[in-house]
Design a protein around this motif. Sequence first.
Motif, PDB file in Angstrom:
ATOM      1  N   ASP A 110      15.558  17.943   3.109  1.00  0.00           N
ATOM      2  CA  ASP A 110      16.883  17.325   3.227  1.00  0.00           C
ATOM      3  C   ASP A 110      16.963  16.404   4.435  1.00  0.00           C
ATOM      4  OD1 ASP A 110      17.708  18.643   0.970  1.00  0.00           O
ATOM      5  OD2 ASP A 110      18.842  20.193   2.020  1.00  0.00           O
ATOM      6  N   THR A 111      16.296  16.777   5.519  1.00  0.00           N
ATOM      7  CA  THR A 111      16.304  15.936   6.725  1.00  0.00           C
ATOM      8  C   THR A 111      15.538  14.640   6.473  1.00  0.00           C
ATOM      9  OG1 THR A 111      16.278  17.989   8.010  1.00  0.00           O
ATOM     10  CG2 THR A 111      15.887  15.949   9.204  1.00  0.00           C
ATOM     11  N   ILE A 112      14.458  14.731   5.697  1.00  0.00           N
ATOM     12  CA  ILE A 112      13.684  13.528   5.353  1.00  0.00           C
ATOM     13  C   ILE A 112      14.503  12.595   4.482  1.00  0.00           C
ATOM     14  CG2 ILE A 112      11.658  12.687   4.105  1.00  0.00           C
ATOM     15  CD1 ILE A 112      10.283  15.385   4.893  1.00  0.00           C
ATOM     16  N   THR A 113      15.095  13.132   3.423  1.00  0.00           N
ATOM     17  CA  THR A 113      15.831  12.279   2.487  1.00  0.00           C
ATOM     18  C   THR A 113      17.099  11.719   3.125  1.00  0.00           C
ATOM     19  OG1 THR A 113      16.890  14.245   1.515  1.00  0.00           O
ATOM     20  CG2 THR A 113      14.889  13.422   0.450  1.00  0.00           C
ATOM     21  N   ALA A 114      17.675  12.440   4.111  1.00  0.00           N
ATOM     22  CA  ALA A 114      18.855  11.918   4.813  1.00  0.00           C
ATOM     23  C   ALA A 114      18.529  10.639   5.567  1.00  0.00           C
ATOM     24  CB  ALA A 114      19.407  12.967   5.775  1.00  0.00           C
ATOM     25  N   ALA A 115      17.256  10.448   5.902  1.00  0.00           N
ATOM     26  CA  ALA A 115      16.824   9.229   6.587  1.00  0.00           C
ATOM     27  C   ALA A 115      16.423   8.127   5.605  1.00  0.00           C
ATOM     28  CB  ALA A 115      15.648   9.544   7.513  1.00  0.00           C
ATOM     29  N   MET A 123       0.835  -1.198   0.000  1.00  0.00           N
ATOM     30  CA  MET A 123       0.000   0.000   0.000  1.00  0.00           C
ATOM     31  C   MET A 123       0.871   1.249   0.000  1.00  0.00           C
ATOM     32  SD  MET A 123      -1.452  -0.085   3.941  1.00  0.00           S
ATOM     33  CE  MET A 123      -0.347   0.064   5.352  1.00  0.00           C
ATOM     34  N   ARG A 124       0.264   2.384  -0.344  1.00  0.00           N
ATOM     35  CA  ARG A 124       0.949   3.670  -0.318  1.00  0.00           C
ATOM     36  C   ARG A 124       0.610   4.398   0.987  1.00  0.00           C
ATOM     37  NH1 ARG A 124       0.692   6.630  -6.264  1.00  0.00           N
ATOM     38  NH2 ARG A 124       2.536   5.537  -7.115  1.00  0.00           N
ATOM     39  N   VAL A 125       1.655   4.899   1.654  1.00  0.00           N
ATOM     40  CA  VAL A 125       1.466   5.567   2.940  1.00  0.00           C
ATOM     41  C   VAL A 125       2.081   6.963   2.856  1.00  0.00           C
ATOM     42  CG1 VAL A 125       1.822   5.477   5.425  1.00  0.00           C
ATOM     43  CG2 VAL A 125       1.620   3.343   4.112  1.00  0.00           C
ATOM     44  N   MET A 126       1.282   7.967   3.140  1.00  0.00           N
ATOM     45  CA  MET A 126       1.765   9.342   3.171  1.00  0.00           C
ATOM     46  C   MET A 126       1.769   9.831   4.613  1.00  0.00           C
ATOM     47  SD  MET A 126       0.298  12.807   1.312  1.00  0.00           S
ATOM     48  CE  MET A 126      -1.101  13.093   2.405  1.00  0.00           C
ATOM     49  N   PHE A 127       2.930  10.263   5.090  1.00  0.00           N
ATOM     50  CA  PHE A 127       3.050  10.930   6.374  1.00  0.00           C
ATOM     51  C   PHE A 127       2.966  12.433   6.138  1.00  0.00           C
ATOM     52  CE2 PHE A 127       4.922   6.865   7.289  1.00  0.00           C
ATOM     53  CZ  PHE A 127       4.844   6.664   8.661  1.00  0.00           C
ATOM     54  N   ALA A 128       2.280  13.141   7.015  1.00  0.00           N
ATOM     55  CA  ALA A 128       2.273  14.603   6.994  1.00  0.00           C
ATOM     56  C   ALA A 128       2.778  15.072   8.347  1.00  0.00           C
ATOM     57  CB  ALA A 128       0.873  15.142   6.725  1.00  0.00           C
ATOM     58  N   VAL A 129       3.890  15.822   8.355  1.00  0.00           N
ATOM     59  CA  VAL A 129       4.500  16.213   9.620  1.00  0.00           C
ATOM     60  C   VAL A 129       4.711  17.717   9.687  1.00  0.00           C
ATOM     61  CG1 VAL A 129       5.647  14.015  10.063  1.00  0.00           C
ATOM     62  CG2 VAL A 129       6.836  15.754   8.731  1.00  0.00           C
ATOM     63  N   TRP A 130       4.535  18.243  10.890  1.00  0.00           N
ATOM     64  CA  TRP A 130       4.862  19.647  11.154  1.00  0.00           C
ATOM     65  C   TRP A 130       6.352  19.828  10.881  1.00  0.00           C
ATOM     66  CZ3 TRP A 130       7.130  23.146  14.778  1.00  0.00           C
ATOM     67  CH2 TRP A 130       6.516  24.402  14.834  1.00  0.00           C
ATOM     68  N   PRO A 131       6.752  20.931  10.218  1.00  0.00           N
ATOM     69  CA  PRO A 131       8.104  21.000   9.654  1.00  0.00           C
ATOM     70  C   PRO A 131       9.222  21.325  10.639  1.00  0.00           C
ATOM     71  CG  PRO A 131       6.895  22.984   9.099  1.00  0.00           C
ATOM     72  CD  PRO A 131       5.924  22.075   9.796  1.00  0.00           C
ATOM     73  N   ALA A 132       9.428  20.424  11.570  1.00  0.00           N
ATOM     74  CA  ALA A 132      10.553  20.526  12.498  1.00  0.00           C
ATOM     75  C   ALA A 132      11.095  19.127  12.728  1.00  0.00           C
ATOM     76  CB  ALA A 132      10.128  21.158  13.819  1.00  0.00           C
ATOM     77  N   ALA A 133      12.420  19.029  12.874  1.00  0.00           N
ATOM     78  CA  ALA A 133      13.024  17.715  13.072  1.00  0.00           C
ATOM     79  C   ALA A 133      12.452  17.009  14.292  1.00  0.00           C
ATOM     80  CB  ALA A 133      14.538  17.862  13.198  1.00  0.00           C
ATOM     81  N   SER A 134      12.116  17.768  15.330  1.00  0.00           N
ATOM     82  CA  SER A 134      11.582  17.157  16.547  1.00  0.00           C
ATOM     83  C   SER A 134      10.227  16.501  16.321  1.00  0.00           C
ATOM     84  CB  SER A 134      11.471  18.210  17.659  1.00  0.00           C
ATOM     85  OG  SER A 134      10.682  19.310  17.233  1.00  0.00           O
TER      86      SER A 134
END
Length: 414
Positions: free
Chosen positions: A41-46, A1-12
């Motif tokens: 960049d923080t997302i793709t680094a993971a 399945m396809r899963v989309m996360f939506a996150v507030w834009p902070a590393a924490s």
Amino acid sequence: MRVMFAVWPAASHLYPAIPLAWALQGAGHEVCFASSHDLADTITAAGLNAVGLGDKDTMPSLDYETVQRFTLADEDRDRVIEAFQDDPAESEAATMFATFLMTSMRMFHHGPGRLPGVDDLVDFAVAWKPDLVLWDMLWPAAAIAARVSGAAHARQLWGPDYCGWAVENLPRTTNPLVEMMRPLAQRHGVELDDELLLGQWTIDPTPEELRIPTGTRVVPVRRLPYTGVQTVPESLYGKPERPRVALTLGMSHRNIGGPEAAIATMLEMVGGLDIEVVATLNAEQLAGQTVPPNVSTVDFVPLGQLLPTCSAIIHHGGGGTLTTAIAHKVPQLIDSGGFESFTYSRYALDNGAGLTIDQDEQTVDEMRKRLMQVIEDPAFAAGTERLYASWLAMPSPNDIVPVLEGLTAAHRDQ
């Protein structure tokens, strides 16, 4: 399945979601994260795919001025808080919701015209067609995107469920969350109901003792301590000659600022002790400060690399830092002045895993004694072991993947 996360834009806010994203990706599911371009960049680094919403001209920045601009009007905030002022627990929930959560949500959900955090998210979901949307509780527009695109959706908490508390305890006609979401739901032609505000279920990493009782369906999960990546410094390869102590004030302190006096007092507290301190403070936080000889400063080091070599950690009382310390079995000294400290320090104290310091009430000598007590008294190590056992008993992200698969099949549009 396809899963989309939506996150507030902070590393924490991103970091707590990454282990679950890895678990889903490892199980063969396609995963992406939607947030501000600033977080890409923080997302793709993971090792995860990033979907950028808006741009630097249309998405608010995370700074003190922006926070002030989106804070609820005093009368609206006071109306929520004063209604519960006679009950300390209810007052805490009301204050956190009306002051911190509503400000953070309004930054990306409130204003005239097109809102990239809402409208770009809906457009992407309609095009990509996710099966499941998992959304940070500060990004409820993702529920609209899920409903428009036919996806199942659930909130992903990173702390106590203050929004769930607000939906159950505030009149719908005066709930600022409802007032914020109503025009957004209308714009995209969906009904504003409790499911749109609270998700079809909730993924909750909060220790059971700290959960706010609500009527939402909860899937508990262990919060794994991902805190970023970098090359391991040589200084962290082996055991230090003296007790090593980590000092951190978290990422939010950097984004919106905080009292420089608090940093000065902490540095004075650790100076002169027979310990080695690693302080994760940036140049702005260190400006004008006197750094003792036994303190080394570094702009950033993942706590997962630092804490295995530490005898204690001094921190601001944030949930992510507390959990990371528990996962590495490190006793804690928590500053009672942190805005989440009231919640999380109580958990550490009640279980004998640390102490608090109060810079308004205690002298530097008193705080020094507390720090050395946390380092040297084996009772705090024993209390930390108890919290570790409770943490380990919670389901891992891998454990809940089949649960999410089943709930998604039951709730998405077929």
